[in-house]
Design a protein around this motif. Sequence first.
Motif, mmCIF file in Angstrom:
data_model
loop_
_atom_site.group_PDB
_atom_site.id
_atom_site.type_symbol
_atom_site.label_atom_id
_atom_site.label_comp_id
_atom_site.label_asym_id
_atom_site.label_seq_id
_atom_site.Cartn_x
_atom_site.Cartn_y
_atom_site.Cartn_z
ATOM 1 N N LYS A 220 -5.406 10.246 9.652
ATOM 2 C CA LYS A 220 -5.847 10.734 10.856
ATOM 3 C C LYS A 220 -5.070 9.911 12.048
ATOM 4 C CE LYS A 220 -9.796 10.330 12.648
ATOM 5 N NZ LYS A 220 -11.217 10.289 12.689
ATOM 6 N N ALA A 221 -5.061 8.375 11.810
ATOM 7 C CA ALA A 221 -4.354 7.576 12.956
ATOM 8 C C ALA A 221 -3.133 7.728 12.745
ATOM 9 C CB ALA A 221 -4.851 6.159 12.301
ATOM 10 N N GLN A 222 -2.456 8.046 11.647
ATOM 11 C CA GLN A 222 -0.943 8.280 11.408
ATOM 12 C C GLN A 222 -0.426 9.596 12.549
ATOM 13 O OE1 GLN A 222 0.342 9.615 7.772
ATOM 14 N NE2 GLN A 222 2.439 9.164 8.150
ATOM 15 N N ARG A 223 -1.402 10.612 12.637
ATOM 16 C CA ARG A 223 -0.661 11.581 13.436
ATOM 17 C C ARG A 223 -0.733 11.143 14.739
ATOM 18 N NH1 ARG A 223 -5.545 14.977 11.090
ATOM 19 N NH2 ARG A 223 -5.100 15.136 9.151
ATOM 20 N N TYR A 224 -1.564 10.322 15.384
ATOM 21 C CA TYR A 224 -1.482 9.655 16.751
ATOM 22 C C TYR A 224 -0.910 8.454 16.878
ATOM 23 C CZ TYR A 224 -4.784 13.503 16.892
ATOM 24 O OH TYR A 224 -5.635 14.609 16.835
ATOM 25 N N LYS A 226 -1.624 5.704 15.749
ATOM 26 C CA LYS A 226 -2.455 4.508 16.292
ATOM 27 C C LYS A 226 -2.296 3.554 15.132
ATOM 28 C CE LYS A 226 -6.017 7.137 18.446
ATOM 29 N NZ LYS A 226 -7.364 7.489 18.573
#
Length: 263
Positions: A220-224, A226
């Motif tokens: 999930k962090a990869q998508r944004y 982060k």
Amino acid sequence: MRKLFGIRTKINLKIYNALAAGVFLLVLILWTVLTEGGSVSQIFLPSLKSVFHYLINVFGSGQIWPDIGISFYRIFMGFAIAAAIGLPLGVLAGTFSFAEALIQPLAEFIRYMPVPAFVPLIMVWFGINESAKIAVIFLGTLFQLIPMVADTVRAVPEDLINAAYTLGAKRKTVIWKVILPAIAPRTLDTLRIMMGWAWTYLTVAELVAANSGLGYNILKAQRYLKTDAIFGGILIIGFLGLLTDRLFVLANRKLFPWTEGGK
């Protein structure tokens, strides 16, 4: 100094710990120099300070604990099922030639297949519930475990087996009283290695339509972009993996004090 570079020569435990801690410290210093000095963009490598703040926030708010719990559950279940099936098959393959012919070639063939490639099939077979994630970890560890256990069985000295037969032991007794006790320390060490494999497959397992877990948080962090959350998640997984590794080492020392259970 001569003892320090001796082949397989034991060194003082304090020196060992100092060298190990020194490597970690060197990595942290290098990380800080690269990020704080502006040599590397924060998009590619977050600062140690930002990762530290991320870890404080997720642990302080408590939001990470449910993800740790569900990831532990998935790893433990996949690993436990793989061990329950793989250990007996490995013992059979290492003990009997006919069982080796039936089990080991297939296991050797499958273990070179990339587990991530099975993810679409696993979703078809198991759906998108917890069993799918457990199946990924199960597949990733089972076919690595079988050949390693079989090799451990084959390493049992023939003299021990022949001595048991000479003393009148039956085949069943040789298996239960000679082979299994002889392989127990190394088998526990093999399980320790397999647990490491299980942790590495966590992110792959949580690709399967997950909405929780440590691997899911990283994805999930990869998508944004982060990267502080990505590195934080990686560090959490690494620490938990190291913790389980040390628990296996401790168990080996306690259960089999006459063997070397590692550092």
